[in-house]
Design a protein around this motif. Structure first.
Motif, short mmCIF file in Angstrom:
data_model
loop_
_atom_site.label_atom_id
_atom_site.label_comp_id
_atom_site.label_asym_id
_atom_site.label_seq_id
_atom_site.Cartn_x
_atom_site.Cartn_y
_atom_site.Cartn_z
N PRO A 93 0.82 -1.22 0.00
CA PRO A 93 0.00 0.00 0.00
C PRO A 93 0.85 1.27 0.00
CG PRO A 93 -0.06 -1.05 2.16
CD PRO A 93 0.73 -1.95 1.27
N THR A 131 -5.00 4.77 -0.70
CA THR A 131 -3.82 3.92 -0.54
C THR A 131 -4.12 2.56 -1.15
OG1 THR A 131 -4.51 3.16 1.65
CG2 THR A 131 -3.03 5.07 1.56
N GLY A 132 -3.17 2.04 -1.89
CA GLY A 132 -3.37 0.75 -2.54
C GLY A 132 -2.09 0.29 -3.20
N ASP A 133 -2.14 -0.89 -3.77
CA ASP A 133 -1.00 -1.41 -4.52
C ASP A 133 -1.02 -0.80 -5.92
OD1 ASP A 133 0.36 -3.39 -6.41
OD2 ASP A 133 0.91 -4.21 -4.45
#
Length: 244
Positions: A93, A131-133
């Motif tokens: 993230p 937020t993340g990959d």
């Protein structure tokens, strides 16, 4: 006891979906590889044996090129999926500005957007983030946007829309293209649906949305597709603003 049974049923269903996905993937790879290599081998043999002249040979090359592009896309999609299945893959993230995702698509598809005279717009808060990959999210948006461009007619518009509601960010790619007949929507993530050509003859294998759904589940999000034939499609991603 009921909770345990329900949990086991969910695990069984998840395993069945994974098995079906992998079997479908193997089937697509096997079919496409045989089709492409078989056609190319036949063409070269015909040319070697002088049973086809050079003029006819070169007339068939554009078709071979389109098949090769489709085959290459299948391999690239498969590699992206394999990266999440083997080894110690973990979500990474990071803070991602939504407007950066818009610019990523705008730059990557600049040539195709210009070729089809399609305008791409952003709707929403330019300061919105989640937020993340990044790898998973860019792949997901890339595939959805690719379909939006593929099934849009020249001169039409496409939008990336952002809406933040509490702890959730909804990203939607909206087009006014050919849309999908409602009878195909229930099976859109299965292998039974037909694969349609884009408005400029673009080919695909119908694999990308299946991997998209897989990646969205890894991001602990959801996906929704609303489409009307000849009116367009809206694909919405429901993502947590913060993930750990």
């Amino acid at each position: 006891m009921n909770d345990l049974i329900n949990e086991l049923q969910l695990k069984i269903e998840r395993l069945e979906n994974e098995i079906n996905f992998k079997n479908g993937l193997i089937s697509i790879l096997s079919h496409d590889s045989k089709e492409l290599l078989g056609t190319f081998l036949w063409l070269t043999e015909e040319l070697e044996q002088n049973t086809i002249n050079e003029e006819d040979f070169f007339k068939l090359l554009p078709q071979v090129k389109r098949d090769a592009q489709k085959n290459l896309q299948t391999i690239q999609d498969t590699i992206a999926w394999l990266k999440t299945q083997y080894g110690e893959f973990k979500i990474k993230p990071v803070k991602i500005m939504v407007i950066d995702l818009f610019h990523y698509l705008e730059e990557k598809y600049a040539a195709r957007l210009k070729e089809k005279r399609i305008k791409f717009y952003f709707k929403g808060d330019h300061n919105a983030f989640l937020t993340g990959d990044r790898m998973l999210l860019e792949y997901v948006l890339d595939k959805i946007f690719n379909n939006a461009v593929k099934y849009s007619l020249p001169g039409q518009d496409i939008y990336l829309q952002e809406v933040t509601e509490g702890g959730e960010v909804v990203l939607s790619i909206i087009d006014s293209g050919t849309g999908i007949n409602e009878k195909y929507l229930p099976g859109i993530y299965t292998y039974g649906n037909p694969v349609f050509l884009g408005t400029a003859g673009e080919k695909g294998v119908g694999l990308s949305l299946k991997i998209v759904k897989n990646f969205i589940s890894l991001l602990n999000g959801n996906i929704q597709i609303i489409s009307t034939e000849n009116k367009g499609t809206t694909v919405s991603l429901f993502l947590r603003k913060f993930i750990e």
